[in-house]
Structure formats: structure tokens, C-alpha cells
Design an enzyme around this catalytic site. Sequence first.
Site, PDB file in Angstrom:
ATOM      1  NE  ARG A   4     -34.310 -89.456 -10.535  1.00 45.72           N
ATOM      2  CZ  ARG A   4     -34.220 -88.575 -12.191  1.00 45.72           C
ATOM      3  NH1 ARG A   4     -33.553 -88.177 -12.497  1.00 45.72           N
ATOM      4  NH2 ARG A   4     -35.472 -88.702 -12.563  1.00 45.72           N
ATOM      5  CE  LYS A  19     -33.296 -87.163 -20.654  1.00 42.77           C
ATOM      6  NZ  LYS A  19     -33.566 -88.907 -20.464  1.00 42.77           N
ATOM      7  NE  ARG A  78     -39.758 -88.056 -20.461  1.00 43.05           N
ATOM      8  CZ  ARG A  78     -38.974 -87.420 -19.165  1.00 43.05           C
ATOM      9  NH1 ARG A  78     -38.663 -85.953 -19.722  1.00 43.05           N
ATOM     10  NH2 ARG A  78     -37.643 -88.292 -18.374  1.00 43.05           N
ATOM     11  NE  ARG A 123     -30.383 -91.491 -12.034  1.00 38.62           N
ATOM     12  CZ  ARG A 123     -31.129 -91.550 -12.469  1.00 38.62           C
ATOM     13  NH1 ARG A 123     -30.270 -90.730 -13.378  1.00 38.62           N
ATOM     14  NH2 ARG A 123     -32.061 -91.712 -12.526  1.00 38.62           N
ATOM     15  NE  ARG A 181     -37.972 -92.713 -14.394  1.00 34.36           N
ATOM     16  CZ  ARG A 181     -36.620 -92.274 -12.995  1.00 34.36           C
ATOM     17  NH1 ARG A 181     -36.054 -93.915 -12.820  1.00 34.36           N
ATOM     18  NH2 ARG A 181     -35.765 -91.775 -13.977  1.00 34.36           N
TER      19      ARG A 181
HETATM   20  P1  AMP Z   1     -36.253 -87.352 -15.620  1.00 27.87           P
HETATM   21  O1  AMP Z   1     -35.153 -86.367 -14.525  1.00 27.87           O
HETATM   22  O2  AMP Z   1     -36.059 -86.409 -17.398  1.00 27.87           O
HETATM   23  O3  AMP Z   1     -35.767 -88.375 -15.518  1.00 27.87           O
HETATM   24  O4  AMP Z   1     -36.973 -86.938 -15.459  1.00 27.87           O
HETATM   25  C1  AMP Z   1     -38.051 -86.870 -14.242  1.00 27.87           C
HETATM   26  C2  AMP Z   1     -39.301 -87.460 -14.210  1.00 27.87           C
HETATM   27  O5  AMP Z   1     -40.319 -85.602 -14.150  1.00 27.87           O
HETATM   28  C3  AMP Z   1     -40.517 -88.269 -15.226  1.00 27.87           C
HETATM   29  O6  AMP Z   1     -40.194 -88.975 -15.032  1.00 27.87           O
HETATM   30  C4  AMP Z   1     -41.853 -87.859 -15.116  1.00 27.87           C
HETATM   31  O7  AMP Z   1     -42.414 -88.045 -14.498  1.00 27.87           O
HETATM   32  C5  AMP Z   1     -41.478 -85.873 -14.942  1.00 27.87           C
HETATM   33  N1  AMP Z   1     -41.353 -85.437 -16.379  1.00 27.87           N
HETATM   34  C6  AMP Z   1     -40.036 -84.864 -17.057  1.00 27.87           C
HETATM   35  N2  AMP Z   1     -40.258 -84.129 -17.439  1.00 27.87           N
HETATM   36  C7  AMP Z   1     -40.994 -83.993 -17.982  1.00 27.87           C
HETATM   37  C8  AMP Z   1     -41.890 -83.786 -19.322  1.00 27.87           C
HETATM   38  N3  AMP Z   1     -41.359 -83.730 -20.267  1.00 27.87           N
HETATM   39  N4  AMP Z   1     -42.748 -84.517 -19.862  1.00 27.87           N
HETATM   40  C9  AMP Z   1     -43.685 -84.919 -19.005  1.00 27.87           C
HETATM   41  N5  AMP Z   1     -43.509 -85.686 -17.129  1.00 27.87           N
HETATM   42  C10 AMP Z   1     -41.967 -85.047 -17.278  1.00 27.87           C
END
Ligand code: AMP
Length: 214
Positions: free
Chosen positions: A157, A13, A87, A124, A168
Site C-alpha cells: 500500500r 480491524k 476517526r 504487509r 498515521r
Molecule cells: P484505513 O484503511 O482505515 O487504514 O484507511 C486508510 C486511509 O484512508 C487513512 O490513513 C486516511 O487517509 C483515509 N481514511 C479512512 N477512513 C477515514 C476517516 N474516517 N476519516 C478520514 N480519513 C480516513
Amino acid sequence: MIAVIMGPPGSGKGTQADLLFKKYGYLKVSTGDAIRKQIKLKSSVGNLAQDIVAKGGLVPDDIIFQMVRIDLEASKGKMVILDGFPRNIAQAEMLESLNREHPVTGCIHLMVDHNVLIERLSGRRLCPICNATFHIHLAAPKLAGICDKCGSGLIQRDDDTEASIRVRLEIYNESSAPIIEFYKSRGIYFAVSGEGDQSDIFDEISAIVEEMTG
Ligand code: AMP
């Protein structure tokens, strides 16, 4: 104009959102990037979110809402691509209520097989300085562990560990179906395969975006 890009962790994404910025000027609003920034800054929000993010859980909606509201306010009138938000349904409804005059014009869903995601996420590596992304097998840096672009040491990460990846993906599988229905019912849902060549995937996304903007 606001578009949403959704997909499981590791679906690409963020990369596709960056390409949308380069080609069309879409501003990327990524809740994941925003949270990681707060964690790095050790702000009160960051301290609260750190453990949740490392374990692969979702940060409480009120914190996310606050961040998204500020980012959307700052980018009013511009084209925005939302990466990692909404989400869950509460977040999708919040987004709709925030933007009655400029509703979401499309939701692009990147779909990737579970085993491919595990392989992508576990290998990654990121540059903490210039944010370049690598993969130990699929896109290895010239020198192992060193960023090709700026020479910094690469990191993994906190939430790209096996246990967090599992959490996740589980959360994603549970929460994505209602979001898909939400946007399908509004006639603005577009599914795209997130497997294969990045530029082919982007060509498909570009065609959708051009259709969306007329
Ligand atoms: P991402 O980089 O989008 O994979 O997000 C990394 C982490 O940030 C996720 O696993 C969640 O812990 C948190 N996170 C990101 N976006 C959201 C969201 N819209 N709602 C809740 N937690 C989020």
C-alpha cells in the site's frame, strides 16, 4: 444495528470485520476501502484524496460523511460493522445524528503495541486483484511476491511506507482518546487486545458482539 471497530493502523480491524461478516452477517463499511476504491477509479473524490492518503493524513470530513451516509442508507435495517470510522469526534457525532433510531450498540477497540504495529505494517503486502493480505515474514506467500489465492503480483500500500506509517500512528494516537471517552460515556466501549492468535481475538470479539445483541 451498528457496531464500530476501532484501532490503530495494522491492528487487524479489517480482518476482524471480515470475520464478523462470515459468522454473523455484519456488513463491513470501511471508509479506507471506500477511499481506495475511489482512488483506483480516479474519480474526483479519489483524485482529491490520493495524496492525503499516501502521506498518511486524514481525508476531509465532508468527503467521508458523504461516503458513509450513502453506505449506511444502502444497508438500512442490516447489521453493520464500521471499520475506520469514526476517526474523530466530529465523525462520531455525525454518526450519532444520522442514526437516532438505531444508535451505535458498541465500540470495540483493538489495542496493539506500537512496535508490533510497525512490524505488521511495514511487511504487509496485498493482492490488488483478490484483496488477500500477506506479510513478508509473519504470513509469507508460498512464492515471494505472488498471491497464493489468485497468482497475481502482490503490492505494498502507498501508505505502508515508513514515513506514512509514522504520520498515521501519530494521528491515531491524538484522535483516539476523545473517541474512547465518547463511547465510554455512553457505556458501550469494549477494549480487546489485538495481539496474539487471530482466532482467539475473534472469540473475544464474538463474546462482546453476542452480549451486545442480547
Ligand atoms: P484505513 O484503511 O482505515 O487504514 O484507511 C486508510 C486511509 O484512508 C487513512 O490513513 C486516511 O487517509 C483515509 N481514511 C479512512 N477512513 C477515514 C476517516 N474516517 N476519516 C478520514 N480519513 C480516513
